[in-house]
Write a protein that holds these residues in place. Structure first.
Motif, PDB file in Angstrom:
ATOM      1  N   ASN A 100       0.866  -1.207   0.190  1.00  0.00           N
ATOM      2  CA  ASN A 100      -0.260  -0.103  -0.071  1.00  0.00           C
ATOM      3  C   ASN A 100       0.918   1.007  -0.086  1.00  0.00           C
ATOM      4  OD1 ASN A 100      -1.622   2.021   0.563  1.00  0.00           O
ATOM      5  ND2 ASN A 100      -3.107   0.843   1.868  1.00  0.00           N
ATOM      6  N   ARG A 111       0.413   3.636   2.766  1.00  0.00           N
ATOM      7  CA  ARG A 111       0.890   3.370   4.196  1.00  0.00           C
ATOM      8  C   ARG A 111       2.353   3.545   4.069  1.00  0.00           C
ATOM      9  NH1 ARG A 111      -0.266  -1.632   7.361  1.00  0.00           N
ATOM     10  NH2 ARG A 111      -2.405  -1.463   6.553  1.00  0.00           N
ATOM     11  N   VAL A 127      -2.354  -3.812  -7.543  1.00  0.00           N
ATOM     12  CA  VAL A 127      -2.467  -2.176  -7.393  1.00  0.00           C
ATOM     13  C   VAL A 127      -1.391  -1.363  -7.869  1.00  0.00           C
ATOM     14  CG1 VAL A 127      -4.155  -1.911  -5.516  1.00  0.00           C
ATOM     15  CG2 VAL A 127      -1.952  -2.173  -4.943  1.00  0.00           C
ATOM     16  N   MET A 153      -8.980   2.025 -13.086  1.00  0.00           N
ATOM     17  CA  MET A 153      -9.359   1.576 -11.687  1.00  0.00           C
ATOM     18  C   MET A 153      -9.734   2.690 -10.896  1.00  0.00           C
ATOM     19  SD  MET A 153      -6.582  -0.665  -9.776  1.00  0.00           S
ATOM     20  CE  MET A 153      -5.783  -2.057 -10.491  1.00  0.00           C
ATOM     21  N   SER A 205     -11.743   5.334 -11.708  1.00  0.00           N
ATOM     22  CA  SER A 205     -12.955   5.418 -12.340  1.00  0.00           C
ATOM     23  C   SER A 205     -13.925   4.418 -11.664  1.00  0.00           C
ATOM     24  CB  SER A 205     -13.269   5.715 -13.988  1.00  0.00           C
ATOM     25  OG  SER A 205     -13.389   4.444 -14.246  1.00  0.00           O
ATOM     26  N   ALA A 206     -13.559   3.169 -11.444  1.00  0.00           N
ATOM     27  CA  ALA A 206     -14.090   2.055 -10.855  1.00  0.00           C
ATOM     28  C   ALA A 206     -14.343   2.371  -9.255  1.00  0.00           C
ATOM     29  CB  ALA A 206     -13.923   0.783 -11.493  1.00  0.00           C
ATOM     30  N   GLY A 207     -13.315   3.116  -8.957  1.00  0.00           N
ATOM     31  CA  GLY A 207     -13.259   3.482  -7.624  1.00  0.00           C
ATOM     32  C   GLY A 207     -13.004   2.204  -6.734  1.00  0.00           C
ATOM     33  N   ALA A 208     -11.935   1.047  -7.478  1.00  0.00           N
ATOM     34  CA  ALA A 208     -11.394   0.027  -6.938  1.00  0.00           C
ATOM     35  C   ALA A 208     -10.290   0.424  -5.844  1.00  0.00           C
ATOM     36  CB  ALA A 208     -10.917  -1.031  -7.801  1.00  0.00           C
ATOM     37  N   TYR A 209     -10.511  -0.218  -4.752  1.00  0.00           N
ATOM     38  CA  TYR A 209      -9.083   0.104  -3.421  1.00  0.00           C
ATOM     39  C   TYR A 209      -9.095   1.320  -3.141  1.00  0.00           C
ATOM     40  CZ  TYR A 209      -7.652  -4.352  -5.828  1.00  0.00           C
ATOM     41  OH  TYR A 209      -7.838  -5.607  -6.401  1.00  0.00           O
ATOM     42  N   HIS A 267     -10.688   2.779  -0.763  1.00  0.00           N
ATOM     43  CA  HIS A 267     -10.902   2.949   0.638  1.00  0.00           C
ATOM     44  C   HIS A 267      -9.383   2.584   1.302  1.00  0.00           C
ATOM     45  CE1 HIS A 267     -11.651  -1.299  -0.217  1.00  0.00           C
ATOM     46  NE2 HIS A 267     -11.189  -1.562   1.063  1.00  0.00           N
ATOM     47  N   GLN A 268      -8.542   1.679   0.563  1.00  0.00           N
ATOM     48  CA  GLN A 268      -7.371   1.320   1.150  1.00  0.00           C
ATOM     49  C   GLN A 268      -6.392   2.523   1.290  1.00  0.00           C
ATOM     50  OE1 GLN A 268      -6.534  -2.066   1.855  1.00  0.00           O
ATOM     51  NE2 GLN A 268      -7.876  -3.251   0.319  1.00  0.00           N
TER      52      GLN A 268
END
Lengths: 508, 481
Positions: free
Chosen positions: A132, A135, A211, A471, A473-477, A479-480
């Motif tokens: 991440n 992080r 990612v 990715m 635009s699909a909102g993937a990841y 929140h991480q």
């Protein structure tokens, strides 16, 4: 032309004493540490293969031999992992968020018996960054900053002449990428005048980490802002080199790291800068009054012109990064062949340089499958088509490049194949700088390494951007990353900066 | 410097899996750690306790070369009836546990949770919270750097599901930064516990809320896998000493061995392979938190489908595994329907993310080659592109030269969630057994849980059919200055 956003880099335009400086290497994350171990192995091997002043130069630039200079009486204080008084210690700081790789790097160095890593210069935590970027950058960056900078400062203080930082990292993970970007920015803050060169490994396009487009995007954006030069080494290219040229059917990361390390060593090992004519070739005899046949120089001229040593990282980056918005560098090296074939192949300098030129034009870093039909058309003032992925007339454009020729008679070689002004934009004053060294590299009679500021990294960057957009635009990841402080704004800024740099290259 | 995992095994099923897991873990470490040194790999699951002192002293790893004194599992063992836990305490694994790690309802004269989630969660949870958390805290204090909690339980009963869910919530509260993983046994269609639909639904909602990552395991799938091993074994020549054996020497498949052992062994192997990348060296290490980052693209959608190959129960070193496998074959197998640990077919649904954790002599080229080959047959979400997470660990599992574990976030997970909703509604519509639950919880919570799971299933469904947008917004550069 200077970019109004990034402005002038302080390290350019400064005069350094005419001694090659020592390079402090910072290895970040698993990839950075693995590449670093290979790099120092290569450098130690080259040092052992040379003798006399060349050997001392190499050792001084990349290693320190503490006990050689200190009083013997003090050696009883040292812990018992100081095996031999004169084992060179790498000028390196090893950082990772989990301990296994740093420990195995130290182990590998010790096992070689020829050099070692200083365990006092390692920083390893427990938690891992979890791939991440946010992080590594936000959460761990702040925690680690003081300790890391302290270790690096100590290493710098041990240099008689400090020549700059070399950061080794990957762009796809969490630590090398995120924490690496943070450390690069921290070093820029603390040492504003030191040259900062990044060697970044670009992941396999088939994916090592899901990612990776986000991580690569964020790393590229951060580094292109604060670094003096970013060398992009693509895993796919290194892999193909291992398969096609080294004839290894199933390359491991160690094999690939060794190729990357050799390419980097080809640039970093000591060399001397050479005056070049307008076309990058030898100074023609018509230019000066001393006699001699065509293409030959007399000894006096030779000595006068070939005396200036390449100043470690400072020269490397200033020669090649003339434009603040364009700092993407690529490495090419030839010949690359399996160890056992070295004796059986013969090379000529003109042959090698012609191949290098074609590799540059084709945009590959591989010797095979070159398209010999590609030729640059004269001049670069033709109509621009902003949509093409950086290739007008199909060939790769280049801002500037540095040639490193190692082997016999490398000082007398005609480098006009690569120094040809057609390859470069007309407004760059000295597009090709030629550096030479008579010492053999990697046991080969002659070898050529080319560090170029060219469009080679543009296609992968373009592909990475489009995947990152998808990715996002699909909102993937989302929140991480948001959990650790990288939200929409930060992404937008990163997209903008990388698009800008890409546009600069595509406009060539 | 170790990175420890604390295992929390709750309920009868959880403890049976746990027992198998500890056996296999010891076998694996014994195979590699021939000099009986307490090294970092061991310390992730075991403490090194010097019991000559009082209180017994837990020895640190140090330089990884200290001798092993007594290994104690980093575990908390919970059950409300004492049948299985007594077996643990009196069986051949007893030295690995300390009675202080055991929390059984027997202490207060209770006898089980009666297959009632509300009893496990609403009654025993608060009643035993202090004791439970104290035990966890004690384990956590003995850790240098706690990586995560591993919860082992089933969803159909009362203790594993109810008390397990309660503990998950408590762990989330007290240790918010520590990852919570669970290997949860989902009830099958013909589960013999009548209230299992309620229990499963309520637990699932808790897992969606509090766990970072859930690996559902279905009994039917495990039985099929064990059956196929037995069948392939029967096809081979029956050479003496080459039979496929369970861990304790018993023959798999019910012939003289306990039939559940093999099934639990598979679930236990899942745990071993999952954590191998964090315990042993490798070219591409994968930590548990990397699994979360890469495989959970949207919050709450963290139910991962797992598959392993070879699927044999870990045989003792030296005994031959009958069916040899080429490396490419194990890659192919982990995508096959009959190797999945849940009864779903992943090939017909969209993959949101996929991770391959390889063990043994697998290089990055092998992994890439196979990923390219297999990707064509998989339906991946449009934004994943080519993303695959690959992990390479040097140490193969005991008894095989290499192995693969595939963790996939696949929309096929919708199927068990939908099935769960259907079975739940069948009972709920007629208010069957609801009064048992009303004793210890609000009935609204039941409906809320059902709603949450239905929403989650719908989200999976939506992502399954999500089409790539026509244009993707991108930033246009203003031009070169």
């Amino acid at each position: 032309a200077t970019s109004p956003r990034t402005g002038q880099r302080p390290s350019q335009g400064r005069c350094f004493p005419s001694m090659p400086g020592s390079v402090v290497t910072v290895q970040l994350g698993q990839c950075g540490n693995q590449v670093g171990t290979e790099l120092f192995s290569t450098l130690a091997r080259e040092a052992d293969a040379c003798s006399g002043s060349t050997r001392d130069e190499i050792l001084d630039a990349f290693f320190r031999t503490p006990n050689a200079r200190r009083d013997r009486a003090g050696s009883s204080k040292f812990p018992d992992d100081f095996p031999d008084a004169s084992t060179p210690t790498a000028r390196a700081v090893l950082i990772d968020m989990e301990p296994k790789v740093v420990q195995s790097s130290v182990r590998i160095a010790k096992k070689s018996g020829r050099w070692r890593f200083d365990t006092a210069r390692t920083l390893a935590f427990q938690s891992g960054s979890g791939n991440n970027w946010a992080r590594g950058y936000n959460t761990y960056g702040g925690q680690v900053r003081e300790t890391a900078c302290e270790l690096i400062r100590k290493e710098v203080e041990q240099c008689d002449f400090f020549g700059g930082f070399l950061l080794l990292q990957s762009m796809a993970g969490g630590t090398g990428a995120g924490l690496g970007a943070y450390v690069a920015q921290a070093l820029r803050d603390e040492h504003p005048h030191a040259p900062l060169l990044n060697h970044c490994v670009w992941p396999y396009e088939s994916g090592e980490v899901i990612v990776q487009s986000y991580n690569t995007l964020l790393t590229a954006s951060a580094l292109l802002d604060c670094s003096d030069g970013v060398i992009v080494a693509q895993n796919d290219s290194l892999h193909k080199t291992c398969v096609k040229q080294l004839r290894l059917p199933r390359p491991t990361f160690t094999d690939m790291n060794s190729v990357a390390a050799k390419q980097l060593a080809g640039v970093l090992l000591p060399s001397a800068n050479r005056e070049v004519g307008e076309n990058g070739g030898l100074i023609r005899m018509g230019d000066d009054k001393n006699g001699g046949g065509p293409g030959m120089m007399d000894t006096k001229t030779k000595n006068a012109r070939n005396g200036r040593k390449t100043h470690g990282l400072h020269d490397v980056v200033t020669d090649v990064c003339c434009f603040p918005a364009a700092r993407l560098l690529s490495l090419r090296q030839l010949p690359v062949l399996p160890q056992k074939s070295v004796e059986f192949e013969t090379f000529t300098w003109p042959g090698l340089l012609k191949r290098t030129r074609q590799m540059l034009l084709s945009g590959t870093t591989l010797e095979e499958g070159l398209d010999w039909g590609l030729e640059p058309t004269g001049g670069s003032t033709e109509k621009r088509d902003g949509k093409t992925p950086g290739r007008r007339n199909g060939y790769t454009k280049c801002f500037a490049s540095s040639l490193f020729l190692r082997g016999e008679n490398s000082d007398l070689v005609d480098a006009s194949a690569v120094g040809d002004p057609c390859l470069y934009p007309p407004w760059v004053p000295k597009p090709c700088s030629v550096n030479w060294s008579n010492s053999k590299f990697d046991g080969k009679e002659m070898s050529v390494t080319l560090l170029s500021n060219c469009q080679t990294p543009c296609p992968p960057i373009g592909r990475m951007l489009s995947r990152a957009y998808q990715m996002k635009s699909a909102g993937a990841y989302k929140h991480q990353y948001a959990e650790h402080g990288v939200g929409d704004d930060e992404f937008a800024e990163a997209f903008a900066r990388v698009e800008d740099v890409l546009a600069t290259y595509r406009a060539l | 410097m170790p990175r420890e995992i604390i295992t929390v095994q709750v309920g009868q099923c959880g403890n049976q899996i746990g027992c198998r897991f500890w056996e296999l873990a010891l076998k694996e470490h014994a195979a590699y750690n021939t000099k009986a040194r307490y090294d970092e790999a061991l310390s992730s699951f075991f403490q090194n306790v010097d019991s000559r002192r009082d209180p017994p002293l837990s020895l640190p790893v140090g330089d990884g070369r200290g001798a092993i004194r007594a290994l104690k599992a980093r575990a908390v063992v919970v059950d409300m009836e004492d049948g299985v836990t007594n077996e643990l305490l009196s069986g051949h694994m007893r030295d690995v546990f300390d009675t202080k790690q055991f929390i059984t309802g027997q202490q207060s004269g209770h006898a089980g949770s009666g297959n009632n989630w509300a009893c496990g969660s609403g009654l025993y949870g608060p009643m035993y919270r202090e004791v439970l958390m104290e035990s966890v805290r004690r384990q956590a204090e003995d850790c240098d750097s706690l990586q995560g909690f591993m919860l082992l339980h089933s969803l159909g009963g009362g203790t594993g599901s109810g008390l397990g869910s309660y503990m998950l919530g408590a762990l989330a509260e007290e240790f918010p930064d520590v990852y919570r993983f669970s290997v949860s046994v989902f009830p099958s269609e013909d589960d013999d516990v009548v209230t299992s639909p309620y229990n499963a639904m309520l637990s699932c909602a808790a897992l969606a809320e509090h766990a970072d990552c859930v690996m559902p395991v279905e009994n039917q799938a495990l039985m099929d896998i064990v059956g196929s091993i037995g069948a392939s074994r029967d096809r081979c020549d029956a050479r003496s000493g080459s039979a496929l054996t369970g861990v304790d020497g018993a023959v798999v498949g019910g012939r003289g061995g306990r039939p559940w052992d093999a099934m639990n062994g598979i679930a236990a192997n899942l745990l071993l392979n999952l954590t191998a990348g964090a315990r042993f060296d490798g070219a591409l290490n994968v930590d548990i938190n990397e699994v979360t980052t890469n495989l959970v693209p949207f919050p709450k959608m963290h139910f991962l489908l797992s598959a392993m190959s070879p699927a044999t129960v870990s045989a003792d070193k030296g005994k031959t595994v009958p069916v040899p496998r080429t490396m490419d074959q194990i890659f192919t197998e982990v995508f096959q329907r009959d190797r999945q640990l849940a009864s779903v077919d992943p090939r017909h649904s969209t993959y949101l993310a996929c991770a391959l954790m390889m063990r043994g002599a697998v290089t990055v080229s092998d992994a890439n080659r196979n990923v390219e080959r297999l990707r064509k047959g998989l339906r991946m979400a449009h934004w994943v592109g080519d993303g695959f997470k690959v992990g390479l660990c040097d140490r193969p599992p005991v008894g095989a030269p290499y192995s693969a574990l595939c963790l996939a976030n696949n929309c096929a997970m919708r199927k068990p969630l939908d099935a769960m909703t259907v079975r739940f509604q069948k009972l709920r519509k007629r208010n069957l057994y609801v009064h048992h639950y009303a004793e210890h919880m609000a009935i609204d919570d039941m409906d809320a849980a059902a709603h949450a799971i239905a929403t989650l299933a719908a989200e999976y469904g939506a992502v399954d059919t999500m089409a790539a947008p026509e244009t993707v917004p991108s930033i246009q550069p203003l031009g070169v200055r």
